[in-house]
Design a protein around this motif. Structure first.
Motif, PDB file in Angstrom:
ATOM      1  N   TYR A  94       0.964  -1.227  -0.063  1.00  0.00           N
ATOM      2  CA  TYR A  94       0.001   0.096  -0.057  1.00  0.00           C
ATOM      3  C   TYR A  94       0.905   1.289  -0.186  1.00  0.00           C
ATOM      4  O   TYR A  94       1.635   1.399   0.870  1.00  0.00           O
ATOM      5  CB  TYR A  94      -0.896  -0.128   1.377  1.00  0.00           C
ATOM      6  CG  TYR A  94      -1.661  -1.161   1.356  1.00  0.00           C
ATOM      7  CD1 TYR A  94      -2.959  -1.465   0.551  1.00  0.00           C
ATOM      8  CD2 TYR A  94      -1.478  -2.690   2.110  1.00  0.00           C
ATOM      9  CE1 TYR A  94      -3.691  -2.239   0.513  1.00  0.00           C
ATOM     10  CE2 TYR A  94      -2.204  -3.325   2.215  1.00  0.00           C
ATOM     11  CZ  TYR A  94      -3.203  -3.360   1.228  1.00  0.00           C
ATOM     12  OH  TYR A  94      -4.244  -4.559   1.150  1.00  0.00           O
ATOM     13  N   SER A  95       0.802   2.233  -0.696  1.00  0.00           N
ATOM     14  CA  SER A  95       1.401   3.360  -1.144  1.00  0.00           C
ATOM     15  C   SER A  95       1.728   4.040   0.333  1.00  0.00           C
ATOM     16  O   SER A  95       2.410   4.859   0.534  1.00  0.00           O
ATOM     17  CB  SER A  95       0.835   4.072  -1.980  1.00  0.00           C
ATOM     18  OG  SER A  95      -0.437   4.761  -1.852  1.00  0.00           O
ATOM     19  N   LEU A 134       3.909   6.736   5.966  1.00  0.00           N
ATOM     20  CA  LEU A 134       4.161   6.340   7.231  1.00  0.00           C
ATOM     21  C   LEU A 134       5.500   5.924   7.757  1.00  0.00           C
ATOM     22  O   LEU A 134       5.964   6.180   8.785  1.00  0.00           O
ATOM     23  CB  LEU A 134       3.144   5.045   7.549  1.00  0.00           C
ATOM     24  CG  LEU A 134       1.687   5.334   7.618  1.00  0.00           C
ATOM     25  CD1 LEU A 134       1.004   4.239   7.752  1.00  0.00           C
ATOM     26  CD2 LEU A 134       1.372   6.464   8.807  1.00  0.00           C
ATOM     27  N   ASN A 135       6.245   5.246   6.898  1.00  0.00           N
ATOM     28  CA  ASN A 135       7.793   5.026   7.156  1.00  0.00           C
ATOM     29  C   ASN A 135       8.414   6.153   7.214  1.00  0.00           C
ATOM     30  O   ASN A 135       9.217   6.421   8.167  1.00  0.00           O
ATOM     31  CB  ASN A 135       7.849   3.974   6.073  1.00  0.00           C
ATOM     32  CG  ASN A 135       9.489   3.440   6.517  1.00  0.00           C
ATOM     33  OD1 ASN A 135       9.672   3.055   7.310  1.00  0.00           O
ATOM     34  ND2 ASN A 135      10.558   3.671   5.572  1.00  0.00           N
TER      35      ASN A 135
END
Length: 76
Positions: free
Chosen positions: A49-50, A55-56
């Motif tokens: 998921y993009s 989030l990373n």
């Protein structure tokens, strides 16, 4: 997942209190727990998921901020 974020917030609040008390071991303990939680959040990302890339990046930013706060013993 909500419980994980709640624990992260709790540990960061503990670190703030520890900074106010100049409790170096408390600062270190709570910030290390915060780092561990962020690492757990990162390990749960599904890069199919993009949004996981975004989030990373956010998790990496917070991780660096927490490390700097712990190394410098400066809450800002």
């Amino acid at each position: 997942l909500e419980a994980v974020f709640d624990e992260l917030i709790k540990q960061l609040n503990i670190s703030i209190i520890s900074f106010e008390k100049n409790d170096i071991p408390g600062i270190n303990r709570s910030l290390q727990k915060s780092q561990h939680i962020i690492n757990e959040l990162k390990s749960a990302l599904n890069f199919d998921y993009s949004i996981s890339n975004s989030l990373n990046d956010i998790y990496n930013y917070f991780y660096r901020v927490i490390i700097n706060a712990n190394v410098k013993k400066d809450p800002s």
